[in-house]
Motif scaffolding. Structure first.
Motif, PDB file in Angstrom:
ATOM      1  N   ASN A 107       0.818  -1.214   0.000  1.00 34.76           N
ATOM      2  CA  ASN A 107       0.000   0.000   0.000  1.00 34.76           C
ATOM      3  C   ASN A 107       0.851   1.261   0.000  1.00 34.76           C
ATOM      4  OD1 ASN A 107      -3.073  -0.313   0.154  1.00 34.76           O
ATOM      5  ND2 ASN A 107      -2.369  -1.935   1.523  1.00 34.76           N
ATOM      6  N   GLN A 108       2.012   1.235   0.636  1.00 37.80           N
ATOM      7  CA  GLN A 108       2.920   2.380   0.567  1.00 37.80           C
ATOM      8  C   GLN A 108       3.391   2.596  -0.869  1.00 37.80           C
ATOM      9  OE1 GLN A 108       6.165   2.500   3.399  1.00 37.80           O
ATOM     10  NE2 GLN A 108       4.906   1.654   5.041  1.00 37.80           N
ATOM     11  N   PHE A 133       3.700  -2.722  -7.670  1.00 39.16           N
ATOM     12  CA  PHE A 133       3.776  -4.119  -7.229  1.00 39.16           C
ATOM     13  C   PHE A 133       5.144  -4.728  -7.523  1.00 39.16           C
ATOM     14  CE2 PHE A 133      -0.965  -4.218  -7.044  1.00 39.16           C
ATOM     15  CZ  PHE A 133      -1.076  -4.777  -5.774  1.00 39.16           C
ATOM     16  N   SER A 134       5.775  -4.315  -8.605  1.00 39.21           N
ATOM     17  CA  SER A 134       7.110  -4.845  -8.900  1.00 39.21           C
ATOM     18  C   SER A 134       8.110  -4.397  -7.841  1.00 39.21           C
ATOM     19  CB  SER A 134       7.566  -4.391 -10.289  1.00 39.21           C
ATOM     20  OG  SER A 134       7.765  -2.991 -10.335  1.00 39.21           O
ATOM     21  N   VAL A 135       7.961  -3.179  -7.326  1.00 38.74           N
ATOM     22  CA  VAL A 135       8.832  -2.704  -6.243  1.00 38.74           C
ATOM     23  C   VAL A 135       8.487  -3.417  -4.945  1.00 38.74           C
ATOM     24  CG1 VAL A 135       9.449  -0.705  -4.842  1.00 38.74           C
ATOM     25  CG2 VAL A 135       9.202  -0.449  -7.316  1.00 38.74           C
ATOM     26  N   ALA A 136       7.189  -3.551  -4.650  1.00 37.08           N
ATOM     27  CA  ALA A 136       6.773  -4.211  -3.413  1.00 37.08           C
ATOM     28  C   ALA A 136       7.265  -5.650  -3.348  1.00 37.08           C
ATOM     29  CB  ALA A 136       5.247  -4.165  -3.293  1.00 37.08           C
ATOM     30  N   ALA A 137       7.344  -6.312  -4.488  1.00 28.12           N
ATOM     31  CA  ALA A 137       7.789  -7.704  -4.523  1.00 28.12           C
ATOM     32  C   ALA A 137       9.237  -7.869  -4.061  1.00 28.12           C
ATOM     33  CB  ALA A 137       7.629  -8.263  -5.936  1.00 28.12           C
ATOM     34  N   LYS A 138      10.017  -6.782  -4.118  1.00 25.31           N
ATOM     35  CA  LYS A 138      11.424  -6.836  -3.721  1.00 25.31           C
ATOM     36  C   LYS A 138      11.610  -6.532  -2.235  1.00 25.31           C
ATOM     37  CE  LYS A 138      12.610  -5.057  -8.303  1.00 25.31           C
ATOM     38  NZ  LYS A 138      13.184  -3.894  -9.045  1.00 25.31           N
ATOM     39  N   GLY A 152      13.717  -1.396   1.165  1.00 26.49           N
ATOM     40  CA  GLY A 152      13.967  -0.698   2.417  1.00 26.49           C
ATOM     41  C   GLY A 152      13.329   0.681   2.435  1.00 26.49           C
ATOM     42  N   ASN A 153      13.272   1.327   1.260  1.00 24.86           N
ATOM     43  CA  ASN A 153      12.652   2.646   1.131  1.00 24.86           C
ATOM     44  C   ASN A 153      11.622   2.574   0.008  1.00 24.86           C
ATOM     45  OD1 ASN A 153      11.947   5.329   0.775  1.00 24.86           O
ATOM     46  ND2 ASN A 153      14.033   6.092   1.092  1.00 24.86           N
ATOM     47  N   PRO A 154      10.424   2.042   0.296  1.00 19.11           N
ATOM     48  CA  PRO A 154       9.436   1.827  -0.768  1.00 19.11           C
ATOM     49  C   PRO A 154       9.019   3.091  -1.491  1.00 19.11           C
ATOM     50  CG  PRO A 154       8.451   1.517   1.416  1.00 19.11           C
ATOM     51  CD  PRO A 154       9.915   1.607   1.611  1.00 19.11           C
ATOM     52  N   GLU A 155       8.938   4.194  -0.764  1.00 18.27           N
ATOM     53  CA  GLU A 155       8.511   5.456  -1.384  1.00 18.27           C
ATOM     54  C   GLU A 155       9.487   5.893  -2.483  1.00 18.27           C
ATOM     55  OE1 GLU A 155       8.561  10.142  -0.177  1.00 18.27           O
ATOM     56  OE2 GLU A 155       8.451   8.650   1.422  1.00 18.27           O
ATOM     57  N   ARG A 156      10.765   5.958  -2.160  1.00 11.99           N
ATOM     58  CA  ARG A 156      11.761   6.429  -3.114  1.00 11.99           C
ATOM     59  C   ARG A 156      11.894   5.466  -4.293  1.00 11.99           C
ATOM     60  NH1 ARG A 156      17.126   5.969  -4.493  1.00 11.99           N
ATOM     61  NH2 ARG A 156      18.117   7.924  -5.149  1.00 11.99           N
TER      62      ARG A 156
END
Length: 303
Positions: free
Chosen positions: A176-177, A232-237, A240-244
């Motif tokens: 969600n972030q 979702f591709s970022v969330a899958a990893k 450490g800094n989801p926003e950036r």
């Protein structure tokens, strides 16, 4: 007196830049962000469509003027971009398009035609016949929930639904972030495109009653082919800094998919579906005493 600018059309620009903790100013002829230690970071103001200003930024009069002359939208947002406080308006120079948009939104049949067209674009099928706007909104909501679930399964991300608190970004889970950061990027880009095309962000068709209602309408049309997969591709990893990392992924995706070239034609397509003609000026209207020079390719930018 600064020389006359020849700004880059919106479709040729980079998408967006987030700035925080610094003073935005024009120093030695350059548009810069100055941090607490006096270090300058140059910002290509005429080469981006919008600059999103997070908490900790201060803006000089010279910087606002240059951004307006460059046709670059300044948006004041909360942490991670999930709250909108204010936005500059480099657009709004086309009263005929504003009146066309408003007339279409106020006409019940035309508005339904627009909503049906948005449904067809989003789901690649005609909207069910004899359905009201409210009924189409309910069908859309159910499908969107299923699309989020399917996307999470595709990227192997644990998903418990779209839940977030705009006031507390860090309280949401990582997916969600990532989605919140991604949609804030898309909203900024869509608002800049709407203003550049000469329309009003507040006059929506499916969404109403908000300063960015039309922004949400247009963003929803391309959300699941652009920023949602990136999030979702970022969330899958498990970043450490989801926003950036999400912002960087969205920036790259906007460039590779050429999203800015698609948005303005999409806006025209949607409003044209209403079926109303572009309004003409009244016969007794006073013509301008002097014709303004056209220094921009984008219709809505002031010269």
């Amino acid at each position: 007196m600064l020389p006359k600018l020849t700004p880059i059309p919106l479709k040729e620009r980079s998408s967006m830049v987030f700035l925080e903790k610094g003073r935005l100013d024009v120093l030695d002829g350059a548009f810069v962000l100055v941090d607490a230690e006096g270090v300058r970071t140059h910002i290509p103001v005429g080469g981006v469509c919008c600059i999103l200003l997070e908490p900790g930024t201060r803006v000089s009069h010279a910087a606002v003027c240059l951004a307006a002359r460059s046709g670059t939208l300044l948006v004041w947002v909360g942490e991670a971009g999930v709250r909108l406080y204010a936005a500059g308006q480099p657009g709004g120079a086309r009263s005929d398009k504003l009146l066309w948009q408003a007339a279409t939104a106020l006409d019940q049949t035309a508005r339904l035609n627009v909503v049906r067209r948005m449904f067809a674009i989003r789901f690649e099928e005609e909207a069910p016949s004899a359905r009201s706007v409210e009924q189409l909104r309910g069908i859309e909501g159910a499908r969107v929930k299923a699309m989020y679930k399917n996307m999470a399964r595709m990227y192997r991300v644990k998903w418990s639904g779209r839940r977030y608190n705009p006031k507390q970004f860090d309280c949401s889970d990582i997916p969600n972030q990532c989605l919140s950061a991604a949609t804030s990027c898309l909203y900024g880009v869509c608002e800049a495109a709407i203003l550049a095309a000469g329309y009003a962000p507040a006059i929506g068709f499916l969404h109403t009653g908000k300063p960015r209602s039309f922004v949400y309408d247009i963003a929803d049309l391309i959300k699941f082919e652009s920023v949602v997969p990136a999030a979702f591709s970022v969330a899958a990893k498990n970043p450490g800094n989801p926003e950036r990392e999400t912002r960087l992924a969205c920036r790259d995706m906007f460039r590779t998919k050429k999203v800015l070239k698609k948005i303005i034609p999409l806006i025209e397509d949607v409003i044209k579906a209403g079926g109303l003609p572009m309004p003409k000026a009244p016969r007794d209207a006073v013509e301008p005493a002097f014709e303004d020079e056209r220094g921009y390719e984008d219709d809505g930018h002031r010269t």
